[in-house]
Design an enzyme around this catalytic site. Structure first.
Site, mmCIF file in Angstrom:
data_model
loop_
_atom_site.group_PDB
_atom_site.id
_atom_site.type_symbol
_atom_site.label_atom_id
_atom_site.label_comp_id
_atom_site.label_asym_id
_atom_site.label_seq_id
_atom_site.Cartn_x
_atom_site.Cartn_y
_atom_site.Cartn_z
ATOM 1 N N HIS A 20 85.866 -50.950 -26.036
ATOM 2 C CA HIS A 20 84.832 -51.803 -26.636
ATOM 3 C C HIS A 20 83.915 -52.394 -25.571
ATOM 4 C CE1 HIS A 20 83.342 -53.321 -30.343
ATOM 5 N NE2 HIS A 20 83.861 -54.527 -30.298
ATOM 6 N N ASN A 66 80.537 -60.561 -31.185
ATOM 7 C CA ASN A 66 79.994 -60.923 -32.496
ATOM 8 C C ASN A 66 78.822 -61.890 -32.444
ATOM 9 O OD1 ASN A 66 82.121 -59.347 -33.276
ATOM 10 N ND2 ASN A 66 83.260 -60.976 -34.269
ATOM 11 N N ASP A 91 79.368 -49.242 -27.243
ATOM 12 C CA ASP A 91 80.383 -48.226 -27.529
ATOM 13 C C ASP A 91 80.156 -47.638 -28.912
ATOM 14 O OD1 ASP A 91 81.312 -51.016 -28.297
ATOM 15 O OD2 ASP A 91 82.827 -49.854 -29.348
#
Length: 186
Positions: A20, A66, A91
């Site tokens: 990630h 986020n 990613d």
């Protein structure tokens, strides 16, 4: 001209070098190649790199994935960088490991970092370089896979893949998105 190059990832040692965080790894590679050092600033870590006649402002948001849009918006305003000079490195589960896909705009494809950037900027019209992380995980294992580290062949090929992604970013700044898409979207 100044380009804002945003590598997406999560801060913290537990996330370092996970799939990630490949966005962080790509901008780290660019900084390392240039001998640049990172500064801990508002909403993230930044450094500046010269590539011929262009300036790359590299950003690793410290907002967690986020909330990445907050960092992108802040640094765009702080350095007066237009949307056309923003590239987000992210990613992508839908691409095989190391495959690159540069696009001028597009959907978030379920990526929370891109979703927040789109919500914050109010548009999908920003460039993104998707770096394939593969999708070899069992049903229900997506989170563990994405937050896991590279292994085996992927780990062995990672330095070469990062170098190629770094070259794609530099090409974007020097030759523009269309030419770079033709060179790297194979």
């Amino acid at each position: 001209m100044v380009y804002l190059i945003v590598g997406l990832g999560n801060i913290g040692a537990e996330y370092a070098h996970t799939r990630h965080n490949i966005g962080f790894d790509v901008v780290d590679r660019i900084a390392e190649d240039a001998g640049a050092t990172w500064e801990d600033r508002r909403y993230g870590f930044i450094t500046t790199v010269r590539v011929k006649n262009q300036t790359l402002l590299l950003l690793k948001p410290s907002t967690y994935m986020n909330l990445s849009g907050n960092a992108v918006r802040y640094w765009m305003r702080e350095r007066n960088i237009p949307l056309e000079q923003v590239l987000v490195v992210v990613d992508d589960l839908a691409l095989p490991f190391g495959r690159l896909r540069l696009k001028a705009s597009g959907s978030e494809a379920g990526h929370n970092g891109l979703r927040h950037i789109t919500q914050t900027l109010g548009t999908q019209q920003y460039a993104r370089l998707r770096f394939g992380i593969g999708n070899e995980f069992p049903r229900g294992g997506q989170v563990d896979f994405v937050l896991g580290t590279f292994e085996g062949d992927d780990l062995a090929q990672k330095p070469e893949a990062l170098a190629r992604a770094a070259e794609a970013v530099k090409s974007y700044a020097l030759q523009g998105i269309d030419r770079t898409m033709n060179l790297f979207n194979k």
